[in-house]
Design an enzyme around this catalytic site. Sequence first.
Site, PDB file in Angstrom:
ATOM      1  N   ALA A   1     -22.674  74.094  41.314  1.00  0.00           N
ATOM      2  CA  ALA A   1     -23.545  72.935  41.069  1.00  0.00           C
ATOM      3  C   ALA A   1     -22.804  71.609  41.003  1.00  0.00           C
ATOM      4  O   ALA A   1     -23.414  70.589  40.695  1.00  0.00           O
ATOM      5  CB  ALA A   1     -24.318  73.147  39.765  1.00  0.00           C
ATOM      6  N   SER A   2     -21.514  71.595  41.279  1.00  0.00           N
ATOM      7  CA  SER A   2     -20.751  70.360  41.105  1.00  0.00           C
ATOM      8  C   SER A   2     -20.835  69.429  42.305  1.00  0.00           C
ATOM      9  O   SER A   2     -20.649  68.220  42.175  1.00  0.00           O
ATOM     10  CB  SER A   2     -19.282  70.679  40.803  1.00  0.00           C
TER      11      SER A   2
ATOM     12  N   TYR B   1     -14.566  83.122  55.160  1.00  0.00           N
ATOM     13  CA  TYR B   1     -15.832  82.675  54.581  1.00  0.00           C
ATOM     14  C   TYR B   1     -16.977  83.563  55.052  1.00  0.00           C
ATOM     15  O   TYR B   1     -17.789  84.055  54.247  1.00  0.00           O
ATOM     16  CB  TYR B   1     -16.075  81.220  54.983  1.00  0.00           C
TER      17      TYR B   1
END
Length: 838
Positions: free
Chosen positions: A48-49, A192
Amino acid sequence: MSELSPNTWPRQRLRTRLASWLLNPHGTPSLARLRAAVGGKTVLITGASFGIGEATARFLASAGAKVLLAARSQEQLDAVATAIRSQGGTAEVHRVDLTNMDAVADLAQRLLAAHGSIDIVVNNAGKSIRRSVALSTDRFHDFERTIGVNYMGPVRLLLALLPEMRRRRAGQIVNVSTFGVRVPPGPRWGAYQASKAAFDTWFRSMGIEARSDGVVTSTIYMPLVYTRMSAPTPTLRGLPGLYPEQAAGLVARAIVRKSRVIAPWWLPPAQLFGVLFRRSVEWLLGFFFRRSTDSPRAMGLAETPEGTAGPPRTPSLRRAFRTAGLLPMRPRNLVRMARAVVVQGGRPSSLCAMTARRSPTQPAVIDEAGTVTYGELRSRAERLAAALQDQFGVGENRGVGVMCRNHRGFVETVLAASAAGADVVLINTEFPGPQLAQVLAHHQLACIVHDLEFADAVNQSRYSGGRVTTEPSTVGLNLDELIVSSSGKLTRARRSGKIVILTSGTTGTPKGAARSPKFRSQSGPLRTFLTRVPFRAAGTILIAPPLFHGMGFAYLNLSLFLGAAIVIHRRFDPHAVLDDIDRRKVGVMIAVPSMLRRLLDLPESVRTSHNFSSLRAVLTSGAALGGELGTRFMEAFGPCLYNLYGSSEVGFGAIATPEDLRAAPGTVGYAPAGTELRILGSDGQTLSPGQCGRVFVKTGLAFSGYVGGGTKEVIDGFMSTGDFGHIDVAGRLFVDGRADDMIISGGENVFPVEVEEVLASHPAVAEVAVFGAPDEQFGQRLRAFVVVRDGMDIGEEALRTYLKERVARFKLPRDFVFLPRLPRNALGKVVKRELFPA
C-alpha cells in the site's frame, strides 16, 4: 509527489490514450455503489505504500472503508495514512516484510485480535526490478526475495486470515495479478512472472474451496500499469497502459461486482496465439529484449536523487528529425532522398547525395579555397569515383588511403571511395615514413590520395601503389586532373566499403579500427544528437579537429546528413576560428579540449571583439575535459559546452549537456539511446555507483576488429574502452583515466588526470602532463611536465607546495620537468613517447 498523481507521468499521446481505451479493461464503479459495498468494512491492502496499493487505499477510504495499510516502507505508509486522514478517512499503518514468515504470522494475529475479522483483503504486494539473466548470476537473493513477496508471504498471510472468514462465511479476497502469468514469459521479467504465476495457481485452487464456504475470490490480470515497478523505463511508459488510479478502479469494480476474473479482452486470444505461434512470439520477445535495457536499479544505479535531472528520454526518430528541421519535407524531396539511399546504401556518399537531391545550391564545404555547394560536391565526388575505378581499379578489396589535412580534397576523396564501394583508410597526417609503412602493410590499397606536403613520408614508406595528390605536382595525377578527365561512368558497388579509423598511436603503433556502419545501429545515437544538441538542418558547423580522426569524421558525416555548411581549415588557428564564428554565423563548433584552452588563452580583448551570439553548441571530445576547463569555457562563452565520450573502437559512448557539466563538472554524461554503460571490476562483475572500475560499452557502433587481427575485450556483449571510470547515483559517467596511464606507486593507484587538473588550475601553469617514471624503490613515481605561461615564473617547490594542499601525499610528483611546449599529436593528445625517448 505521490506516484498516483496525474502529474507524475508524462501525458500520453492521443494515439496511446486511444489504444489504452481500446485494449485495457475499464469500469470504475460510482462512489455510491462503492460506499454500499465497503462502507464501515475493514479492508487490508498489502503493497500500500506506492502505485496501485496507494491509489486503492485512497479510493476505498474515500468510500468509508477502514483501510489497513501493509508494506515495508514505514515512512511512505505514514505519508499515505496522513493523506487519507486529512480527507476524513480512516487508516492504520502496519509495517511488515512479506519475506519474513514469522513477521507475517505475527501481523495476522495482531489484526485478528484488534478487528476480529478482516472483511476484504486486497493482495497487491509485488516485487520485481526487471533484471536480465546476465545481471542475475550473482544475485540469487533477489529471486528468494521476489518469491517471498509475490508468493510465500501472501500465502502465509491468507492461510492465517482465511479460517475466520470461512467460519463467518463472509469476506472477499482480491488478488491483483498480472496478464504476464497467462502469456509466454517475457525477457527480464522471469522471476516476477514465475512467482506471480505460482501464487495465481495456488489462489485459483484455494478459491474453489473458499467460495464453497462463502468467501468471494477475485483475480485481476492487470495490463501494463504506469508504476515504478511495472514501467521502469521510457520504452514501457510509452506503451498503452493504465494509471494507478485507473487500476484502483478495477479493484473497486471487483469488490462491488464480486467478479471472479477481470482481464483485458485480448488475453484469451493472446494465450491461443502463444500456443499456435510459439516461435514467432519468442522472436518478437527477443526483438523487444534487444531494443530495451535493464532498469536503472537492475544495472546498479540508485534512484535519481532529488534535484538531479537524470538521463533524458530520447524521442522517436521522426520527432528528432522535426527538432533538427529535417521535417516536414516536400514529398518530392523525400522521394529523391529515398532514391539516393536505395542506389548508394548507408554510406557517406549517400548522405551527400540525399542533401544534394534536396538542396543542391546549399553550401557544403567552406575552406581556404572558397565554397563548394552540395550539388557541385556530389558531381565532383561521383566523377572522381569513376576515375579512381578506371585508373586504379578501386572497389571491393582495393581500398583508398587518405592522408590529407582538413579541406575539400579530403571530403571529395572519401565520398568518391565510398561511392565506389571501396574501403577507406584514414591516415594520420603526422605519421613519418616508417610508421606509415607499418600501417600500409596491413591494408590492400589501390591508391593513396595525399597532400603534397606528405610526399616525402609516402616516399619513405616505399609504397608502390597508385598515388594522387590534392594539388598539382610532378609526383603523379592530382584530383582536379582526375575529375576533369573522368568518363563519369561509375560502376555502382553492391557493398558498402568499411571505414578504417586508426587509433591515435600515442603509446605505440596505430591500429586500424574497421567498421561498417548500419543505419539501424546509428539510429539511437542520431536521435540523441539531434535532440540533446541544438544541431539544425542547413546550419553552419565548424569542425576544428582532423577529419581523419573518428571525432572529426563522425561530425563530417552528421553535417552531410543535415545539409550543413562545413567550415574547415588545414590547421587550427584560434584567431581564424573566432573570425569564422563571427563572420559565418557558426551555430555549432567541434573542438578538442586543447583547442578550447588555446581559445581561452587569447586576450580577453580579442575574444570580446567578436560576436558569438550565433554559437549554440561547442562539442568537445578526444581527450579528458577537466572540470576546471569546462567551467572556465562556459564562463567565457556561455552555457553551450557539450562533453562527449567515445573511442575509435566503441564509437559514441556518452554525452554531457551544459546542465550536466554545471551539476557535475568533468562528467561525460549519459549514454545515448541504444547504448548501455557498465562499470566492471577485475572479476568482471558490475560495480556499485561511485566505485571505480573498467568502463564497458554495449553499442551497435562498436568496431568489427582491428585490421590484421585482434579486438577489444568483450564481456556479455559489452566492449572495453580501455578506460577506468565510475557512474554516480544519477547515472552519469566519469572517466577517471586510461588503463595504460594508471600509475602504481608504492602500492597505490594514481590516475594522472586528477593531478593534472590541480596543477592546471595554478595561474602560472599553461599546460601540464603527468606520467609514471620507473623507480627502484616504489616501482613507479609521478613525473610532471609543465609549461609555464609567458611572462610568469614558478619553480618546483612552489608547485609541490600548491599540490600538497590539494591532493593526497602519495599523488605528489617526485619530479618536475619544465618545457617550452608539450609534444601533441594532431588531435591535441600528449605524445608520451616523445617525453620518454628510448
